[in-house]
Design a protein around this motif. Structure first.
Motif, PDB file in Angstrom:
ATOM      1  N   PRO A 442       0.812  -1.224   0.000  1.00 46.56           N
ATOM      2  CA  PRO A 442       0.000   0.000   0.000  1.00 46.56           C
ATOM      3  C   PRO A 442       0.845   1.273   0.000  1.00 46.56           C
ATOM      4  CG  PRO A 442      -0.858  -1.586   1.594  1.00 46.56           C
ATOM      5  CD  PRO A 442       0.481  -2.092   1.150  1.00 46.56           C
ATOM      6  N   VAL A 443       2.006   1.246   0.670  1.00 46.73           N
ATOM      7  CA  VAL A 443       2.897   2.402   0.671  1.00 46.73           C
ATOM      8  C   VAL A 443       3.490   2.592  -0.725  1.00 46.73           C
ATOM      9  CG1 VAL A 443       4.992   3.396   1.663  1.00 46.73           C
ATOM     10  CG2 VAL A 443       3.419   2.114   3.127  1.00 46.73           C
ATOM     11  N   ALA A 444       3.978   1.490  -1.307  1.00 47.26           N
ATOM     12  CA  ALA A 444       4.600   1.562  -2.634  1.00 47.26           C
ATOM     13  C   ALA A 444       3.622   1.981  -3.717  1.00 47.26           C
ATOM     14  CB  ALA A 444       5.213   0.209  -2.984  1.00 47.26           C
ATOM     15  N   ALA A 445       2.328   1.818  -3.462  1.00 49.40           N
ATOM     16  CA  ALA A 445       1.329   2.244  -4.446  1.00 49.40           C
ATOM     17  C   ALA A 445       1.159   3.755  -4.468  1.00 49.40           C
ATOM     18  CB  ALA A 445      -0.010   1.580  -4.132  1.00 49.40           C
ATOM     19  N   GLN A 446       1.586   4.428  -3.379  1.00 51.23           N
ATOM     20  CA  GLN A 446       1.362   5.877  -3.298  1.00 51.23           C
ATOM     21  C   GLN A 446       2.635   6.712  -3.362  1.00 51.23           C
ATOM     22  OE1 GLN A 446      -1.512   7.457  -0.525  1.00 51.23           O
ATOM     23  NE2 GLN A 446      -2.429   5.441  -0.172  1.00 51.23           N
ATOM     24  N   VAL A 447       3.733   6.187  -2.832  1.00 48.17           N
ATOM     25  CA  VAL A 447       5.003   6.941  -2.830  1.00 48.17           C
ATOM     26  C   VAL A 447       6.120   5.984  -3.223  1.00 48.17           C
ATOM     27  CG1 VAL A 447       4.258   8.571  -1.047  1.00 48.17           C
ATOM     28  CG2 VAL A 447       5.460   6.473  -0.387  1.00 48.17           C
ATOM     29  N   PRO A 448       7.271   6.520  -3.670  1.00 49.76           N
ATOM     30  CA  PRO A 448       8.398   5.629  -3.953  1.00 49.76           C
ATOM     31  C   PRO A 448       8.852   4.902  -2.695  1.00 49.76           C
ATOM     32  CG  PRO A 448       8.739   7.796  -4.944  1.00 49.76           C
ATOM     33  CD  PRO A 448       7.563   7.929  -4.028  1.00 49.76           C
ATOM     34  N   LEU A 449       9.267   3.657  -2.866  1.00 51.30           N
ATOM     35  CA  LEU A 449       9.726   2.822  -1.754  1.00 51.30           C
ATOM     36  C   LEU A 449      11.188   2.444  -1.996  1.00 51.30           C
ATOM     37  CD1 LEU A 449       9.188   1.087   0.798  1.00 51.30           C
ATOM     38  CD2 LEU A 449       8.424  -0.743  -0.732  1.00 51.30           C
ATOM     39  N   VAL A 450      12.023   2.716  -0.998  1.00 52.69           N
ATOM     40  CA  VAL A 450      13.447   2.381  -1.078  1.00 52.69           C
ATOM     41  C   VAL A 450      13.817   1.534   0.138  1.00 52.69           C
ATOM     42  CG1 VAL A 450      15.809   3.252  -1.085  1.00 52.69           C
ATOM     43  CG2 VAL A 450      14.036   4.480  -2.350  1.00 52.69           C
ATOM     44  N   ALA A 451      14.333   0.337  -0.105  1.00 56.02           N
ATOM     45  CA  ALA A 451      14.896  -0.471   0.980  1.00 56.02           C
ATOM     46  C   ALA A 451      16.327   0.023   1.197  1.00 56.02           C
ATOM     47  CB  ALA A 451      14.869  -1.944   0.631  1.00 56.02           C
ATOM     48  N   GLY A 452      16.500   0.933   2.156  1.00 58.23           N
ATOM     49  CA  GLY A 452      17.797   1.572   2.361  1.00 58.23           C
ATOM     50  C   GLY A 452      18.867   0.630   2.858  1.00 58.23           C
ATOM     51  N   GLU A 453      18.471  -0.454   3.525  1.00 60.41           N
ATOM     52  CA  GLU A 453      19.406  -1.496   3.942  1.00 60.41           C
ATOM     53  C   GLU A 453      18.729  -2.846   3.780  1.00 60.41           C
ATOM     54  OE1 GLU A 453      20.920  -1.067   7.907  1.00 60.41           O
ATOM     55  OE2 GLU A 453      21.411   1.064   7.654  1.00 60.41           O
ATOM     56  N   ILE A 454      19.386  -3.771   3.079  1.00 61.00           N
ATOM     57  CA  ILE A 454      18.952  -5.169   3.058  1.00 61.00           C
ATOM     58  C   ILE A 454      20.163  -6.022   3.415  1.00 61.00           C
ATOM     59  CG2 ILE A 454      17.140  -4.761   1.356  1.00 61.00           C
ATOM     60  CD1 ILE A 454      18.935  -6.079  -0.757  1.00 61.00           C
ATOM     61  N   GLY A 455      19.927  -7.099   4.167  1.00 65.45           N
ATOM     62  CA  GLY A 455      21.045  -7.946   4.557  1.00 65.45           C
ATOM     63  C   GLY A 455      20.577  -9.176   5.307  1.00 65.45           C
ATOM     64  N   GLU A 456      21.525 -10.046   5.604  1.00 65.52           N
ATOM     65  CA  GLU A 456      21.228 -11.240   6.396  1.00 65.52           C
ATOM     66  C   GLU A 456      22.503 -11.674   7.111  1.00 65.52           C
ATOM     67  OE1 GLU A 456      20.724 -14.978   3.887  1.00 65.52           O
ATOM     68  OE2 GLU A 456      20.462 -13.429   2.364  1.00 65.52           O
ATOM     69  N   ASN A 457      22.321 -12.407   8.192  1.00 66.47           N
ATOM     70  CA  ASN A 457      23.458 -12.815   9.018  1.00 66.47           C
ATOM     71  C   ASN A 457      23.862 -14.257   8.764  1.00 66.47           C
ATOM     72  OD1 ASN A 457      21.331 -14.150  10.208  1.00 66.47           O
ATOM     73  ND2 ASN A 457      21.606 -13.280  12.245  1.00 66.47           N
ATOM     74  N   THR A 458      23.541 -14.771   7.578  1.00 65.66           N
ATOM     75  CA  THR A 458      23.832 -16.166   7.253  1.00 65.66           C
ATOM     76  C   THR A 458      25.093 -16.321   6.411  1.00 65.66           C
ATOM     77  OG1 THR A 458      22.534 -16.093   5.213  1.00 65.66           O
ATOM     78  CG2 THR A 458      21.360 -16.668   7.234  1.00 65.66           C
ATOM     79  N   CYS A 459      25.733 -15.218   6.066  1.00 66.45           N
ATOM     80  CA  CYS A 459      26.900 -15.232   5.169  1.00 66.45           C
ATOM     81  C   CYS A 459      26.536 -15.811   3.797  1.00 66.45           C
ATOM     82  CB  CYS A 459      28.072 -16.003   5.777  1.00 66.45           C
ATOM     83  SG  CYS A 459      28.737 -15.240   7.277  1.00 66.45           S
ATOM     84  N   SER A 460      25.273 -15.698   3.425  1.00 65.32           N
ATOM     85  CA  SER A 460      24.835 -16.099   2.090  1.00 65.32           C
ATOM     86  C   SER A 460      23.774 -15.102   1.637  1.00 65.32           C
ATOM     87  CB  SER A 460      24.284 -17.526   2.100  1.00 65.32           C
ATOM     88  OG  SER A 460      23.123 -17.605   2.923  1.00 65.32           O
ATOM     89  N   HIS A 461      23.063 -15.380   0.551  1.00 67.27           N
ATOM     90  CA  HIS A 461      22.142 -14.379   0.023  1.00 67.27           C
ATOM     91  C   HIS A 461      20.740 -14.920  -0.268  1.00 67.27           C
ATOM     92  CE1 HIS A 461      22.872 -16.040  -4.068  1.00 67.27           C
ATOM     93  NE2 HIS A 461      24.156 -16.074  -3.707  1.00 67.27           N
ATOM     94  N   GLY A 462      20.383 -16.034   0.337  1.00 65.92           N
ATOM     95  CA  GLY A 462      19.066 -16.603   0.083  1.00 65.92           C
ATOM     96  C   GLY A 462      17.939 -15.673   0.490  1.00 65.92           C
ATOM     97  N   PHE A 463      18.080 -15.004   1.642  1.00 68.36           N
ATOM     98  CA  PHE A 463      17.010 -14.113   2.096  1.00 68.36           C
ATOM     99  C   PHE A 463      16.926 -12.857   1.244  1.00 68.36           C
ATOM    100  CE2 PHE A 463      15.706 -10.442   4.704  1.00 68.36           C
ATOM    101  CZ  PHE A 463      14.375 -10.796   4.910  1.00 68.36           C
ATOM    102  N   ILE A 464      18.051 -12.195   0.985  1.00 64.89           N
ATOM    103  CA  ILE A 464      17.956 -10.954   0.207  1.00 64.89           C
ATOM    104  C   ILE A 464      17.517 -11.232  -1.230  1.00 64.89           C
ATOM    105  CG2 ILE A 464      19.641  -9.755   1.640  1.00 64.89           C
ATOM    106  CD1 ILE A 464      21.542  -9.882  -0.853  1.00 64.89           C
ATOM    107  N   ASP A 465      17.742 -12.454  -1.721  1.00 63.38           N
ATOM    108  CA  ASP A 465      17.216 -12.797  -3.047  1.00 63.38           C
ATOM    109  C   ASP A 465      15.695 -12.665  -3.063  1.00 63.38           C
ATOM    110  OD1 ASP A 465      19.727 -13.313  -4.005  1.00 63.38           O
ATOM    111  OD2 ASP A 465      19.568 -15.504  -3.865  1.00 63.38           O
ATOM    112  N   GLN A 466      15.049 -13.119  -1.985  1.00 67.15           N
ATOM    113  CA  GLN A 466      13.587 -12.992  -1.901  1.00 67.15           C
ATOM    114  C   GLN A 466      13.172 -11.524  -1.844  1.00 67.15           C
ATOM    115  OE1 GLN A 466      11.869 -15.564   1.228  1.00 67.15           O
ATOM    116  NE2 GLN A 466      13.843 -16.616   1.294  1.00 67.15           N
ATOM    117  N   VAL A 467      13.910 -10.734  -1.063  1.00 67.42           N
ATOM    118  CA  VAL A 467      13.611  -9.304  -0.964  1.00 67.42           C
ATOM    119  C   VAL A 467      13.735  -8.646  -2.337  1.00 67.42           C
ATOM    120  CG1 VAL A 467      14.313  -7.109   0.053  1.00 67.42           C
ATOM    121  CG2 VAL A 467      14.376  -9.198   1.437  1.00 67.42           C
ATOM    122  N   MET A 468      14.836  -8.925  -3.022  1.00 66.11           N
ATOM    123  CA  MET A 468      15.063  -8.303  -4.330  1.00 66.11           C
ATOM    124  C   MET A 468      14.029  -8.749  -5.354  1.00 66.11           C
ATOM    125  SD  MET A 468      19.258  -8.107  -4.577  1.00 66.11           S
ATOM    126  CE  MET A 468      19.543  -9.863  -4.338  1.00 66.11           C
TER     127      MET A 468
END
Length: 516
Positions: A442-468
């Motif tokens: 609902p926010v992204a439908a009205q204003v630009p949305l920026v994920a200013g920080e994405i990350g995970e503590n697994t030393c891999s990228h499985g979670f941020i892949d879902q975010v992206m």
């Protein structure tokens, strides 16, 4: 209240040596050189930055050597060169991106180290075997209580415990690819667009931590290099935006900040880095990360009144002054984006989401926060009062992970140039697509949305892949935390060196940026 001890930085110049006729490299280049050695120390630890200037013939490769005077001195971590040590003999060999040095050209390298007994500065620097002779650098002990950055209470990872000095301001002489300057930007509906063409523009890139903690700890301006060569390494990832965390007290040059790292000196470093990013076609996002104000309540990161950790909200005493200064510095330059505050968490202090959101927007006296709070409406007003028209980003509650009432409490902006900022790590609350669909969409439908920080503590990228995946589908923006060479045990680090070598975690973001 105890102030942070300043680390005294000593600077010694090793004067130019004469032309050497023997012991030259295979190309038979005549070598003459000058080394600037800048060092800081604390009990048992040290950081050093070395600026190497070539005063002889152009070099296609170089090796710097020196000897530690004391047997207890060790290099523990280095950057911008391949470092090795045998006994007291230290060798730093050029990397691909900084191995060429034109006549008069310079490059900056550095290391973190340990010592026992004594920590005298080395004096016998040699470049490709030729001595850079001259005066002896001096070095002063520090009263700093600790080399380690204060940890943030935020779910976003704290800085590396390994200190790294600010690089030399000398620009790199490495050739730099250029695709033109970064565009001026504005908000149009729920998109960020190129102000000249109206074309949607996504802020896809990285965070560059260091400006928020190095200065307040008396250890420099940046954690590692921020010169043109370092920016070129970012461009090999197709980085389009870099978020630059700043420190309120360092920008304002308050009395607890070492004068060499605060006020005009700090501001000039920030402006110069922003200028380099813009010239390279990268959008800088300048952001207030740490601020003044004592808070010892729920989720407190430190008891220090000074800007040495994440506080729940900006302070009314200095934050408006900070943003007035930053806005004046960059007004008329709409290629620069403002992110007003890193990760608010007023609800932890006030006791509820409703009171937290009210504090977030209106500031003033907020339950549980001893200092007067600058609400985001007042900070938006402070920016606009300067005449600055730059895009402004605003993070929500719960360390910017909660945007549930962002639209309801959205400040008024005379320019309609506000963007919703959101942070996410795999250990936050809103980490599922169902939460993103219900809270972010609902926010992204009205204003630009920026994920200013994405990350995970697994030393891999499985979670941020879902975010992206989710953000790509919405045409929204994201930036990985962080373009620093820290061990993954201290927080998600995208790179293992400043050439841009990706960690296992960073490989996921790199692949996505290159395909975008």
């Amino acid at each position: 209240m105890r102030r942070r001890g300043a680390i005294l930085t000593a600077l010694g110049l090793i004067a130019a040596g004469g032309l050497a006729l023997g012991n030259t490299p295979a190309a038979q280049a005549a070598v003459a050189c000058k080394v600037t050695y800048t060092a800081s120390q604390w009990q048992g630890g040290m950081s050093a930055n070395l600026s190497i200037q070539n005063l002889g013939d152009a070099l296609s490769n170089w090796t710097l050597t020196f000897t530690f005077p004391d047997s207890g001195q060790k290099v523990t971590q280095g950057w911008s060169a391949t470092w090795s040590q045998s006994g007291g003999n230290v060798t730093a060999t050029a990397l691909d991106w900084n191995k060429s040095l034109s006549t008069g050209g310079s490059t900056s390298i550095g290391f973190n180290g340990s010592w026992s007994g004594g920590n005298p500065a080395p004096t016998d620097f040699k470049l490709n075997g030729v001595a850079c002779n001259g005066s002896t650098p001096s070095q002063s002990p520090s009263a700093s209580p600790s080399p380690s950055p204060s940890r943030s209470p935020s779910p976003s990872p704290s800085p590396s415990p390994s200190p790294s000095p600010s690089p030399s301001p000398s620009p790199s002489t490495s050739p730099s690819p250029s695709t033109g300057a970064a565009p001026k930007l504005k908000v149009s509906g729920n998109k960020i667009v190129n102000a000249a063409t109206g074309t949607p523009y996504r802020l896809l890139g990285v965070n560059r931590s260091g400006g928020e903690f190095m200065c307040v700890q008396g250890r420099g301006f940046w954690d590692g290099p921020v010169d043109n060569a370092a920016i070129d390494a970012m461009k090999t990832w197709n980085v389009r935006a870099v978020r630059v965390p700043l420190n309120e007290e360092c920008w304002l040059g308050l009395s607890n900040i070492q004068s060499s790292y605060g006020g005009a000196a700090y501001q000039n470093e920030v402006k110069a880095y922003v200028d380099r990013l813009v010239a390279k076609g990268i959008t800088p996002i300048v952001e207030m990360h740490w601020n003044y104000g004592q808070y010892t309540g729920n989720s407190s990161g430190c008891s220090d009144v000074h800007a040495s950790c994440q506080k729940p909200m900006p302070d009314a005493q200095y934050a408006p002054q900070f943003w007035t200064g930053v806005a004046n510095a960059f007004k008329g330059r709409d290629e620069v984006v403002f992110d007003l505050f890193n990760e608010p968490y007023p609800e932890r202090a006030t006791g509820s989401a409703a009171s937290g959101w009210a504090c977030w927007r209106d500031g003033g006296t907020c339950s549980g926060i001893p200092y007067q709070v600058a609400g985001f409406q007042s900070l938006v007003n402070a920016v606009r009062a300067t005449g600055a028209t730059n895009i402004i980003m605003l993070g929500g509650l719960a360390y910017s992970n909660d945007l549930s009432q962002w639209l309801q409490y959205k400040p008024t902006d005379s320019r309609n140039n506000l963007v919703a900022a959101w942070h996410v790590y795999n250990f936050n609350s809103c980490v599922s697509t169902s939460c993103w669909d219900s809270q972010l969409a609902p926010v992204a439908a009205q204003v630009p949305l920026v994920a200013g920080e994405i990350g995970e503590n697994t030393c891999s990228h499985g979670f941020i892949d879902q975010v992206m995946n989710w953000f790509d589908a919405k045409g929204a923006s994201y930036l990985g935390w962080t373009w620093n060479t820290w061990d993954c045990s201290t927080g998600p680090s995208l790179i293992s060196d400043y050439n841009g070598t990706a960690t296992a975690f960073g490989a996921g973001l790199r692949a996505r940026l290159l395909s975008s």
